[in-house]
Design a protein around this motif. Sequence first.
Motif, PDB file in Angstrom:
ATOM      1  N   LEU A   1      -4.619 -73.586 -35.923  1.00  9.65           N
ATOM      2  CA  LEU A   1      -3.630 -72.719 -35.299  1.00  9.65           C
ATOM      3  C   LEU A   1      -3.212 -71.594 -36.238  1.00  9.65           C
ATOM      4  O   LEU A   1      -2.997 -70.461 -35.800  1.00  9.65           O
ATOM      5  CB  LEU A   1      -2.409 -73.533 -34.878  1.00  9.65           C
ATOM      6  CG  LEU A   1      -2.639 -74.509 -33.716  1.00  9.65           C
ATOM      7  CD1 LEU A   1      -1.427 -75.400 -33.526  1.00  9.65           C
ATOM      8  CD2 LEU A   1      -2.944 -73.741 -32.437  1.00  9.65           C
ATOM      9  N   LEU A   2      -3.074 -71.910 -37.520  1.00  5.53           N
ATOM     10  CA  LEU A   2      -2.694 -70.875 -38.481  1.00  5.53           C
ATOM     11  C   LEU A   2      -3.766 -69.799 -38.564  1.00  5.53           C
ATOM     12  O   LEU A   2      -3.464 -68.591 -38.529  1.00  5.53           O
ATOM     13  CB  LEU A   2      -2.471 -71.500 -39.856  1.00  5.53           C
ATOM     14  CG  LEU A   2      -2.165 -70.516 -40.999  1.00  5.53           C
ATOM     15  CD1 LEU A   2      -0.871 -69.763 -40.720  1.00  5.53           C
ATOM     16  CD2 LEU A   2      -2.096 -71.243 -42.332  1.00  5.53           C
ATOM     17  N   ILE A   3      -5.032 -70.224 -38.655  1.00  8.60           N
ATOM     18  CA  ILE A   3      -6.129 -69.254 -38.759  1.00  8.60           C
ATOM     19  C   ILE A   3      -6.217 -68.406 -37.498  1.00  8.60           C
ATOM     20  O   ILE A   3      -6.324 -67.173 -37.561  1.00  8.60           O
ATOM     21  CB  ILE A   3      -7.458 -69.989 -39.017  1.00  8.60           C
ATOM     22  CG1 ILE A   3      -7.431 -70.671 -40.392  1.00  8.60           C
ATOM     23  CG2 ILE A   3      -8.630 -69.017 -38.924  1.00  8.60           C
ATOM     24  CD1 ILE A   3      -8.617 -71.561 -40.662  1.00  8.60           C
ATOM     25  N   ARG A   4      -6.142 -69.057 -36.341  1.00  5.33           N
ATOM     26  CA  ARG A   4      -6.219 -68.307 -35.082  1.00  5.33           C
ATOM     27  C   ARG A   4      -4.978 -67.439 -34.883  1.00  5.33           C
ATOM     28  O   ARG A   4      -5.069 -66.350 -34.316  1.00  5.33           O
ATOM     29  CB  ARG A   4      -6.403 -69.270 -33.908  1.00  5.33           C
ATOM     30  CG  ARG A   4      -7.800 -69.868 -33.834  1.00  5.33           C
ATOM     31  CD  ARG A   4      -7.963 -70.705 -32.565  1.00  5.33           C
ATOM     32  NE  ARG A   4      -7.758 -69.938 -31.354  1.00  5.33           N
ATOM     33  CZ  ARG A   4      -8.682 -69.197 -30.758  1.00  5.33           C
ATOM     34  NH1 ARG A   4      -9.906 -69.127 -31.272  1.00  5.33           N
ATOM     35  NH2 ARG A   4      -8.402 -68.533 -29.651  1.00  5.33           N
ATOM     36  N   GLY A   5      -3.833 -67.914 -35.351  1.00  3.32           N
ATOM     37  CA  GLY A   5      -2.625 -67.115 -35.225  1.00  3.32           C
ATOM     38  C   GLY A   5      -2.699 -65.816 -36.009  1.00  3.32           C
ATOM     39  O   GLY A   5      -2.103 -64.804 -35.619  1.00  3.32           O
ATOM     40  N   LEU A   6      -3.453 -65.827 -37.100  1.00  4.66           N
ATOM     41  CA  LEU A   6      -3.611 -64.631 -37.915  1.00  4.66           C
ATOM     42  C   LEU A   6      -4.735 -63.732 -37.419  1.00  4.66           C
ATOM     43  O   LEU A   6      -4.757 -62.535 -37.739  1.00  4.66           O
ATOM     44  CB  LEU A   6      -3.894 -65.029 -39.373  1.00  4.66           C
ATOM     45  CG  LEU A   6      -2.748 -65.747 -40.105  1.00  4.66           C
ATOM     46  CD1 LEU A   6      -3.225 -66.223 -41.474  1.00  4.66           C
ATOM     47  CD2 LEU A   6      -1.531 -64.843 -40.233  1.00  4.66           C
ATOM     48  N   THR A   7      -5.671 -64.284 -36.658  1.00  2.00           N
ATOM     49  CA  THR A   7      -6.846 -63.507 -36.257  1.00  2.00           C
ATOM     50  C   THR A   7      -6.815 -63.041 -34.803  1.00  2.00           C
ATOM     51  O   THR A   7      -7.241 -61.914 -34.515  1.00  2.00           O
ATOM     52  CB  THR A   7      -8.126 -64.316 -36.485  1.00  2.00           C
ATOM     53  OG1 THR A   7      -8.046 -65.565 -35.768  1.00  2.00           O
ATOM     54  CG2 THR A   7      -8.323 -64.623 -37.963  1.00  2.00           C
ATOM     55  N   THR A   8      -6.341 -63.887 -33.874  1.00  2.00           N
ATOM     56  CA  THR A   8      -6.421 -63.523 -32.456  1.00  2.00           C
ATOM     57  C   THR A   8      -5.633 -62.271 -32.083  1.00  2.00           C
ATOM     58  O   THR A   8      -6.033 -61.576 -31.138  1.00  2.00           O
ATOM     59  CB  THR A   8      -5.966 -64.690 -31.553  1.00  2.00           C
ATOM     60  OG1 THR A   8      -4.665 -65.147 -31.979  1.00  2.00           O
ATOM     61  CG2 THR A   8      -6.949 -65.835 -31.604  1.00  2.00           C
ATOM     62  N   PRO A   9      -4.527 -61.932 -32.775  1.00  2.80           N
ATOM     63  CA  PRO A   9      -3.870 -60.663 -32.417  1.00  2.80           C
ATOM     64  C   PRO A   9      -4.780 -59.462 -32.596  1.00  2.80           C
ATOM     65  O   PRO A   9      -4.648 -58.456 -31.886  1.00  2.80           O
ATOM     66  CB  PRO A   9      -2.673 -60.609 -33.384  1.00  2.80           C
ATOM     67  CG  PRO A   9      -2.398 -62.025 -33.726  1.00  2.80           C
ATOM     68  CD  PRO A   9      -3.744 -62.678 -33.767  1.00  2.80           C
ATOM     69  N   PHE A  10      -5.704 -59.544 -33.542  1.00  2.00           N
ATOM     70  CA  PHE A  10      -6.606 -58.429 -33.813  1.00  2.00           C
ATOM     71  C   PHE A  10      -7.960 -58.640 -33.153  1.00  2.00           C
ATOM     72  O   PHE A  10      -8.953 -58.017 -33.543  1.00  2.00           O
ATOM     73  CB  PHE A  10      -6.757 -58.249 -35.324  1.00  2.00           C
ATOM     74  CG  PHE A  10      -5.440 -58.060 -36.013  1.00  2.00           C
ATOM     75  CD1 PHE A  10      -4.793 -56.839 -35.953  1.00  2.00           C
ATOM     76  CD2 PHE A  10      -4.833 -59.114 -36.668  1.00  2.00           C
ATOM     77  CE1 PHE A  10      -3.561 -56.664 -36.567  1.00  2.00           C
ATOM     78  CE2 PHE A  10      -3.598 -58.950 -37.283  1.00  2.00           C
ATOM     79  CZ  PHE A  10      -2.959 -57.719 -37.232  1.00  2.00           C
ATOM     80  N   SER A  11      -7.987 -59.504 -32.159  1.00  2.00           N
ATOM     81  CA  SER A  11      -9.214 -59.733 -31.404  1.00  2.00           C
ATOM     82  C   SER A  11      -8.877 -59.716 -29.910  1.00  2.00           C
ATOM     83  O   SER A  11      -8.922 -58.657 -29.278  1.00  2.00           O
ATOM     84  CB  SER A  11      -9.874 -61.052 -31.820  1.00  2.00           C
ATOM     85  OG  SER A  11      -8.970 -62.136 -31.727  1.00  2.00           O
ATOM     86  N   HIS A  12      -8.510 -60.857 -29.352  1.00  2.00           N
ATOM     87  CA  HIS A  12      -8.286 -60.941 -27.909  1.00  2.00           C
ATOM     88  C   HIS A  12      -7.304 -59.890 -27.409  1.00  2.00           C
ATOM     89  O   HIS A  12      -7.546 -59.226 -26.389  1.00  2.00           O
ATOM     90  CB  HIS A  12      -7.781 -62.333 -27.534  1.00  2.00           C
ATOM     91  CG  HIS A  12      -8.875 -63.346 -27.392  1.00  2.00           C
ATOM     92  ND1 HIS A  12      -9.891 -63.214 -26.474  1.00  2.00           N
ATOM     93  CD2 HIS A  12      -9.116 -64.503 -28.057  1.00  2.00           C
ATOM     94  CE1 HIS A  12     -10.711 -64.247 -26.565  1.00  2.00           C
ATOM     95  NE2 HIS A  12     -10.270 -65.051 -27.517  1.00  2.00           N
TER      96      HIS A  12
END
Length: 249
Positions: free
Chosen positions: A153-164
């Motif tokens: 969740l931490l990794i996706r929380g940092l990356t998904t804003p700049f993707s999806h």
Amino acid sequence: MIVLSFSLIAMMQAAGNQAVMPAAFFYGAAAGPIALLLAIHDRIHIATSVPAMTLMGMFLFGGGVALLLGGYFDSLFISQKNSTSILRVGWIEEPAKLVPPLAVALTGRHLTKAAGVALGLSCATGFTIMESMAYAWKSIANNGGAVGAGTILLIRGLTTPFSHLVWTGLVCAVAFGAWQIRGRAVVTIPIIAAFMTAALLHSLSDGLLILDIPQPARLLFLVVAAASYWLFHRATRDLRPQAAPATEP
């Protein structure tokens, strides 16, 4: 939200109270996307372009519809035995996230660029939060434990804003910008180009993270994320905050 998520996970580990697991996953999954939404609204005030109930519906139900469509077609065209099939994901999930905003556009309402960006970001936020929670539950099912799920969740929380979020926001900015001028939803070459760009960036991002490639090459994921946000920022730089109405002394 991140601190609260990890605090809930720590409490769950210490006290064995599994009932707080959904809350821990939600806060972890939502932290990054919500932070980006607030930053974008602070820059261009897009949330004022669409009624609050419409945005809430797009978040709750638009995101759910997008996940339903994306999940179904992912299961049809993505194979665990063929690792390169992950490159098809962008061409599946990007159209899925555009269905709810397009449904609103076809009614003839909210055909402005600001409204389109707000609708697209709301739908993508709902989609990515629920998808991130699904990955966390999958980690639990695979005996990754709550800590492993929290790390995901931490990794996706940092990356998904700049993707999806920015991929959907990019396409909606171009599409609704064209529809605002024309007064109706039509397909144009710039819209097709924006969609293909988003789908390619999505598939490239997933490929860099999942395919068996040298570890240094995975760092190109950061380049894809930066390029994605840069394209979104350029597509929305003409939007300006609406002036607040003057108040009587």
